[in-house]
Motif scaffolding. Structure first.
Motif, mmCIF file in Angstrom:
data_model
loop_
_atom_site.group_PDB
_atom_site.id
_atom_site.type_symbol
_atom_site.label_atom_id
_atom_site.label_comp_id
_atom_site.label_asym_id
_atom_site.label_seq_id
_atom_site.Cartn_x
_atom_site.Cartn_y
_atom_site.Cartn_z
ATOM 1 N N ALA A 189 0.337 -1.269 -0.233
ATOM 2 C CA ALA A 189 0.103 0.255 0.528
ATOM 3 C C ALA A 189 1.010 1.196 -0.143
ATOM 4 O O ALA A 189 0.833 2.140 -0.446
ATOM 5 C CB ALA A 189 -1.241 0.155 1.205
ATOM 6 N N ARG A 190 2.252 1.351 0.738
ATOM 7 C CA ARG A 190 3.118 1.786 0.651
ATOM 8 C C ARG A 190 3.884 2.478 -1.008
ATOM 9 O O ARG A 190 3.337 3.662 -1.250
ATOM 10 C CB ARG A 190 4.108 1.800 2.003
ATOM 11 N N ILE A 191 3.893 1.210 -1.214
ATOM 12 C CA ILE A 191 4.424 1.711 -2.696
ATOM 13 C C ILE A 191 3.144 2.415 -3.666
ATOM 14 O O ILE A 191 3.544 2.915 -4.713
ATOM 15 C CB ILE A 191 5.258 0.262 -2.899
ATOM 16 N N ALA A 411 -8.272 -0.167 5.985
ATOM 17 C CA ALA A 411 -7.474 0.132 6.812
ATOM 18 C C ALA A 411 -7.098 1.429 6.482
ATOM 19 O O ALA A 411 -6.584 2.457 7.542
ATOM 20 C CB ALA A 411 -6.273 -1.423 6.843
ATOM 21 N N ILE A 412 -6.129 1.472 5.385
ATOM 22 C CA ILE A 412 -5.435 3.240 5.410
ATOM 23 C C ILE A 412 -6.389 4.307 4.983
ATOM 24 O O ILE A 412 -6.292 5.122 5.383
ATOM 25 C CB ILE A 412 -5.500 2.927 3.657
ATOM 26 N N TYR A 416 -6.144 7.037 7.358
ATOM 27 C CA TYR A 416 -5.718 8.459 6.883
ATOM 28 C C TYR A 416 -5.412 9.078 8.297
ATOM 29 O O TYR A 416 -6.329 9.072 9.152
ATOM 30 C CB TYR A 416 -6.415 8.378 5.748
ATOM 31 N N PRO A 417 -4.065 10.215 7.927
ATOM 32 C CA PRO A 417 -2.692 9.776 7.550
ATOM 33 C C PRO A 417 -2.257 8.863 8.418
ATOM 34 O O PRO A 417 -1.040 8.930 7.441
ATOM 35 C CB PRO A 417 -2.404 11.074 7.538
ATOM 36 N N ILE A 418 -1.778 8.277 8.838
ATOM 37 C CA ILE A 418 -1.254 7.397 9.275
ATOM 38 C C ILE A 418 -0.693 5.824 8.063
ATOM 39 O O ILE A 418 -0.972 6.251 6.867
ATOM 40 C CB ILE A 418 -1.805 5.911 10.570
ATOM 41 N N SER A 419 1.138 6.076 8.753
ATOM 42 C CA SER A 419 1.653 5.643 7.598
ATOM 43 C C SER A 419 0.912 3.402 7.231
ATOM 44 O O SER A 419 0.735 3.245 7.946
ATOM 45 C CB SER A 419 2.765 4.913 8.207
ATOM 46 N N GLU A 420 1.384 3.813 5.722
ATOM 47 C CA GLU A 420 0.175 2.519 5.054
ATOM 48 C C GLU A 420 0.930 1.482 5.711
ATOM 49 O O GLU A 420 0.783 0.322 5.861
ATOM 50 C CB GLU A 420 -0.048 3.026 3.375
ATOM 51 N N ASP A 421 2.905 1.528 5.232
ATOM 52 C CA ASP A 421 3.286 0.568 6.055
ATOM 53 C C ASP A 421 2.769 -0.306 7.501
ATOM 54 O O ASP A 421 2.719 -0.955 7.749
ATOM 55 C CB ASP A 421 4.617 0.588 5.877
ATOM 56 N N LEU A 422 1.967 0.761 8.175
ATOM 57 C CA LEU A 422 2.288 0.179 9.360
ATOM 58 C C LEU A 422 1.001 -0.278 9.605
ATOM 59 O O LEU A 422 0.561 -1.408 10.097
ATOM 60 C CB LEU A 422 2.429 1.871 10.990
ATOM 61 N N LYS A 481 -14.664 4.289 7.864
ATOM 62 C CA LYS A 481 -15.327 5.506 7.009
ATOM 63 C C LYS A 481 -13.701 5.726 5.638
ATOM 64 O O LYS A 481 -12.679 5.836 6.295
ATOM 65 C CB LYS A 481 -14.742 6.794 7.684
ATOM 66 N N TYR A 482 -13.989 7.135 4.392
ATOM 67 C CA TYR A 482 -12.919 6.897 3.775
ATOM 68 C C TYR A 482 -12.741 8.354 4.015
ATOM 69 O O TYR A 482 -12.239 9.655 3.041
ATOM 70 C CB TYR A 482 -14.170 6.746 2.612
ATOM 71 N N LEU A 483 -12.074 8.231 4.479
ATOM 72 C CA LEU A 483 -10.736 9.870 5.154
ATOM 73 C C LEU A 483 -10.183 9.626 4.019
ATOM 74 O O LEU A 483 -9.669 11.344 3.343
ATOM 75 C CB LEU A 483 -10.336 9.189 6.331
#
Length: 500
Positions: A189-191, A411-412, A416-422, A481-483
């Motif tokens: 997801a990060r990439i 999850a993303i 959001y905006p927490i890091s995708e890899d986490l 939610k779709y943040l």
């Protein structure tokens, strides 16, 4: 980024590129000249405005680079390689027992070590990515994979005889591969966010996340190519040498071709997230994740129940179907159908998500269908039922595997905006930890399961049935939610109002 008033805002549509138009930056130098000097060619350009959370309005240069697909392919190869190292011995469990003179629990331990290392290494990988970047993390993980494959190869002396203490050497190699795995599985997801625009991001996440599953399929089929004498023996020396050579090639590919990030972000939300990343730390983000109710539903339903079951199934596939009279080749066939149909389905779902962004409805349908088909499989597992089982495993893959990228994206969105890899790492860690529990319990029950000529309801099925019911029921309560989408749409509205 430039301050407001330094230059005139002149948005450029994608079609304008074919006419040779350029956007001037604040210093009056064409961005095309700047890109040529860095050796990067882009295929779409847009200059968008972003209002930050304080008072100033800024301009954000958003570009989409054609090499994004090469970056994704290189990552997919490295992620698939990690999965091959993980699952190599599962489809040839009985042959591995004979070769290394070990029991079934010791064979399963070769997979369990990956799950045991996942949670602590998820934290380590997140810290590593945050400090050193994605490229450095991926190169490090690929080197660990090569060392893992090399040590595994050194555990063999020939195709018929292992080295002295071969199993111990093999386990050391597996442990190195286990350390590397979260570096691959936590960043698709990060990439996707780093390189791809919103209308391609979901498909990129699907490809990146299912690459690991492709590796599971390859790791399930590859050992069958090295079996001889009607599956009575395996050429272990040749098998592990082949994997060692491939991991060395992957290290070269990643080192030469993989880039850290594009010069400019592909979307406003990614630019905004990168700005906020500078002010965040991993511990704070973890605390925010565990306080997020929608995210925790995903952790329990997808991670603990769904992914845990899937990891267990791929690990004990041969042991599960053997009492019904099916061979290691049948286990490879069912695993291949599970993964192959799942990949096709996941790609189709990715295209649909790019167009609709209907994450929640797709997720709930996937939960229900996957759970139902898993239960059907349990009742169909009987002798001389290979054709029906093949169809069922194909259907299970088509409904189960799309849940992986779907859950990542949900999850993303809800965090959001927490890091995708986490966020991805926490989901994967939950599945790995619960997978250990499932494997231990299922292995204990399977050891007591007799061979049978007709359908017999076995104790291990109770574990699967209860898990599937909880999996389906809990998934229906997800209301995330779709943040991230809301942030992108808000920025689009701001841009339109600024242009008027």
């Amino acid at each position: 980024m430039t301050a407001k008033g330094d230059s005139k805002k002149t948005p450029l549509l994608p079609d304008d590129e074919s006419n040779g138009n350029e956007i001037e930056n604040v210093n009056g130098t064409s961005n095309e000249a700047q890109e040529e000097s860095s050796g990067i060619i882009d295929d779409e350009v847009a200059l968008l405005s972003l209002t930050d959370n304080i008072t100033d309005q800024q301009e954000v240069l958003v570009r989409i680079y054609p090499q994004r697909w090469l970056i994704l392919i290189i990552f997919a190869l490295s992620s698939a390689t990690s999965a091959v190292l993980w699952i190599t011995f599962a489809p040839i469990a009985s042959l591995s027992e004979s070769y290394f003179d070990i029991n079934s629990a010791q064979v399963n331990a070769l997979s369990v070590v990956f799950m045991a290392a996942y949670l602590p290494m998820t934290i380590v990988s997140s810290l590593f990515f945050h400090k050193y970047g994605v490229r450095a993390g991926l190169i490090t993980a690929c080197i660990l994979n090569f060392m893992s494959a090399l040590i595994r190869f050194l555990s063999t002396e020939s195709n018929s005889v292992p080295r002295s203490s071969g199993y111990i050497i093999l386990m050391v190699g597996q442990a190195l591969g286990a350390i590397a795995q979260p570096f691959f599985t936590n960043i698709p997801a990060r990439i996707g966010s780093l390189w791809f625009p919103p209308n391609e991001r979901d498909l990129a996440v699907v490809i990146g996340s299912t690459a690991n599953v492709v590796g599971i399929a390859a790791g399930s089929i590859l050992p069958a190519l090295f079996t001889i004498d009607n599956d009575k023996f395996v050429r272990m020396y040749d098998l592990l040498m082949t994997e060692c050579i491939w991991t060395a090639l992957v290290v070269c590919f990643v080192y030469v071709l993989f880039q850290e990030r594009p010069l400019h972000p592909p979307s406003i939300s990614e630019s905004n997230r990168q700005e906020q990343d500078r002010q965040k730390n991993v511990i704070k983000e973890l605390r925010e994740l565990f306080l997020n109710k929608s995210f925790m539903i995903l952790v329990i339903c997808f991670g603990v129940l769904g992914l845990g079951l899937f990891n267990c199934l791929t690990t004990v596939m041969e042991q599960l179907i053997a009492p019904a009279g099916y061979s290691a080749d049948d286990a490879s066939l069912f695993s291949g159908l599970l993964v192959g149909c799942g990949i096709i389905s996941a790609v189709l779902v990715g295209f649909a998500l790019d167009r609709t962004h209907m994450y929640n409805p797709f997720l709930k349908c996937g939960f229900v269908l996957a759970g139902c088909l898993f239960i059907v499989m349990l009742f169909a597992l009987r002798p001389d039922n290979k054709s029906l089982l093949a169809i069922i495993f194909g259907g299970m893959g088509a409904t189960m595997l799309p849940l992986l990228p779907l859950s990542f994206e949900c999850a993303i969105e809800c965090s959001y905006p927490i890091s995708e890899d986490l966020s991805s790492g926490v989901l994967m860690s939950a599945g790995q930890v619960s997978g250990i529990f499932y494997i231990l319990v299922v292995n204990m029950l399977l050891d007591k399961q007799p061979e049978y000529e007709s359908y017999v309801f076995q104790p291990v099925y109770v574990v699967f049935l209860v898990s599937c019911v909880c999996f389906m029921t809990g998934g229906c309560f997800y209301r995330g939610k779709y943040l991230r989408l809301e942030a992108e749409r808000e920025n689009e509205r701001l841009e339109e109002s600024n242009l008027l």
